[in-house]
Write a protein that holds these residues in place. Structure first.
Motif, short mmCIF file in Angstrom:
data_model
loop_
_atom_site.label_atom_id
_atom_site.label_comp_id
_atom_site.label_asym_id
_atom_site.label_seq_id
_atom_site.Cartn_x
_atom_site.Cartn_y
_atom_site.Cartn_z
N LEU A 121 -3.03 5.23 -1.39
CA LEU A 121 -3.86 6.03 -0.49
C LEU A 121 -3.38 7.47 -0.50
O LEU A 121 -2.20 7.74 -0.34
CB LEU A 121 -3.79 5.48 0.94
N GLY A 122 -4.32 8.38 -0.66
CA GLY A 122 -4.01 9.79 -0.61
C GLY A 122 -3.59 10.36 -1.95
O GLY A 122 -3.00 9.67 -2.79
N ASN A 180 -7.86 2.51 6.16
CA ASN A 180 -7.88 2.27 4.72
C ASN A 180 -6.85 1.24 4.30
O ASN A 180 -7.01 0.58 3.27
CB ASN A 180 -7.62 3.58 3.97
N LEU A 181 -5.78 1.10 5.08
CA LEU A 181 -4.78 0.08 4.75
C LEU A 181 -5.39 -1.31 4.72
O LEU A 181 -4.97 -2.18 3.95
CB LEU A 181 -3.65 0.11 5.78
N ALA A 237 0.86 -1.17 0.00
CA ALA A 237 0.00 0.00 0.00
C ALA A 237 0.90 1.22 0.00
O ALA A 237 1.73 1.40 0.91
CB ALA A 237 -0.91 0.01 1.23
N VAL A 253 1.25 5.05 0.49
CA VAL A 253 0.56 6.18 1.12
C VAL A 253 1.28 7.46 0.72
O VAL A 253 2.45 7.65 1.07
CB VAL A 253 0.51 6.03 2.65
N GLN A 275 -2.71 -0.91 -3.62
CA GLN A 275 -3.53 0.30 -3.51
C GLN A 275 -2.64 1.52 -3.25
O GLN A 275 -1.54 1.41 -2.72
CB GLN A 275 -4.56 0.16 -2.39
N THR A 284 -11.15 4.06 -0.56
CA THR A 284 -10.46 5.22 -1.14
C THR A 284 -10.35 6.33 -0.10
O THR A 284 -11.33 6.64 0.60
CB THR A 284 -11.23 5.74 -2.36
N ALA A 285 -9.18 6.89 0.02
CA ALA A 285 -8.98 7.96 1.00
C ALA A 285 -9.53 9.27 0.47
O ALA A 285 -9.39 9.59 -0.71
CB ALA A 285 -7.50 8.11 1.32
#
Length: 461
Positions: free
Chosen positions: A400-401, A454-455, A105, A107, A398, A460-461
């Motif tokens: 995130l952010g 979200n991890l 993931a 971020v 994924q 979706t962030a």
């Protein structure tokens, strides 16, 4: 039993009794009587946490959050390459990582307010700003025993061990530069009893071994135990009058004895047990072999391992940002992380090991050249930077952010070091009500942020 608490002040009694009660409870049983149904997502998924610190500040723009459409003075010199995730690109000098993004993931919106190395490192490794006041000079910002305990030290306080297994191991070097010692590396106000075990040495050296764990040929384990028993008898009648320093020394002696008699920990440092092929896969360099050693410590059952890539300024690329990243830093990172996740996945340990790859901050969007220098780089930037998470229930594949067009500020949800702290301890099954007490008897909740849910959910962030 009660006589053992004679002479304890209120704070010491709280620490002792809290440790005893906490140690007696099974993992996941809350002192606050929470139900399991109320546990945050990801709770208790990890048996170990491996923190990979890229000390100095990884450039998000040149690695994980590239902006190829930005102006030249922002985007830098590297080209993006495709990954296993549709529409997601990373730096061309991370080819192995690009093929393993299904495990990770990414971020992109980590953020805080500290742009100074020392203060930011304390934030990153404790989840909290350094205690105030801190002066304007770096000499006023160095490590002290007033600092907040780092993750490994706090874990040791919450879950003290007596089985010969250290709660935390940091390697391969302590972050020191001249008169400056980076805060956030030890137990702070909890005292040296809870300091993580620090390894100073290059695991890539052919002669690397832990002399501290090596037994002298003329002192077999039975003789060592006899000596330890005699020392205990001699100390018994003096225990009530010992100073704090002497008591700390006794604690360290006991830890050393436990470590020397723990076969798992001793064998973890014997890198010569690994095949030449395995060692080459990680990279025959200090960082690659440090990750291999970290993997072996996880296999041995150490719950918190902290591996630092380089000395304090290794990723501090004010000068020659692209040359240093291209020629050394990114190839070593790419190779080491690929081998690490390959091996942990093959053994099944990735499912119970949380890996966190982070810096204390990122780098500025604007390219700049320091006075007196001719090769450009990037300066410190804490408003937005990138990190990696994998294992222990984290959903890979994924991102995130989202940051703005210059990777300067988040335009979606951001997460702080406090959130990373809370996510780490939540993954280890530490209760949300876990509390530490400083020397003034003030309570500090260990989990001081929010779990990065979200991890685990993939939302979706």
């Amino acid at each position: 039993m009660l006589e053992n608490f004679e002479g304890l002040d209120r704070r010491s009694f709280l620490r002792t009794s809290g440790s005893v009660v906490g140690a007696a409870l099974p993992v996941g049983i809350s002192l606050a009587n929470d139900s399991f149904a109320n546990r945050p997502v990801g709770f208790g998924r990890a048996k170990s946490v491996l923190i990979v610190l890229l000390s100095g500040g990884l450039s998000q723009l040149d690695t994980l959050d590239m902006k190829p459409d930005a102006p030249a003075e922002v985007r830098g010199e590297f080209a993006p390459i495709s990954t296993t995730l549709p529409g997601v690109t990373v730096c061309e000098h991370l080819p192995k990582f690009a093929q393993q993004t299904d495990r990770w993931a990414i971020v992109r919106t980590l953020a805080h307010r500290e742009h100074n190395h020392l203060l930011a490192t304390h934030v990153a490794l404790t989840g909290r700003p350094t205690p105030l006041p801190r002066g304007g000079s770096d000499l006023d910002r160095v490590e002290t025993r007033n600092d907040f305990p780092n993750f490994a030290a706090a874990l040791n306080f919450i879950r003290p061990r007596t089985d010969g297994m250290p709660s935390g191991v940091a390697l391969p070097n302590y972050l020191i530069e001249g008169p400056l010692t980076w805060p956030g590396q030890h137990a702070g106000f909890l005292g040296p009893k809870h300091d993580p075990w620090q390894i100073n040495g290059d695991p890539n050296d052919n002669g690397f071994q832990m002399q501290a764990l090596a037994m002298r040929p003329d002192v077999p384990i039975e003789r060592l135990r006899s000596r330890q028993h005699l020392l205990g008898e001699l100390s018994l009648n003096r225990s009530r009058t010992m100073s704090v320093d002497i008591e700390s020394l006794r604690d360290q002696q006991q830890l050393a004895f436990n470590l020397m008699t723990s076969g798992k920990v001793t064998q973890a440092f014997e890198l010569n047990r690994e095949s030449d092929e395995t060692r080459e896969r990680y990279g025959r360099n200090k960082f690659g072999q440090s990750l291999l050693l970290s993997k072996r410590l996880v296999e041995a059952g150490v719950p918190m391992v902290h591996a630092t890539m380089g000395i304090v300024q290794t990723w501090d690329t004010h000068v020659d940002n692209w040359g240093r990243l291209k020629n050394t830093l990114l190839p070593q990172l790419d190779q080491g992380l690929a081998a690490l996740t390959d091996d942990l996945q093959a053994s099944g340990l990735l499912d119970e090991t949380l890996i966190v790859v982070m810096s204390e901050f990122g780098r500025t969007p604007a390219v700049s050249t320091l006075p007196g220098q001719t090769i450009p780089g990037r300066d410190h930037w804490a408003h937005a930077y990138s990190g990696l998470f994998a294992g222990a229930g984290v959903k890979g594949g994924q991102v995130l952010g989202q940051t703005d067009r210059q990777a300067a500020y988040p335009v979606s949800k951001s997460w702080s070091p406090a959130d990373i702290c809370t996510t780490i301890f939540n993954s280890l099954g530490v209760d949300a009500g876990a509390t530490l007490y400083d020397p003034l008897n003030r309570p500090h909740h260990l989990l001081n942020g929010n779990v990065i849910s979200n991890l685990y959910t993939g939302a979706t962030a």
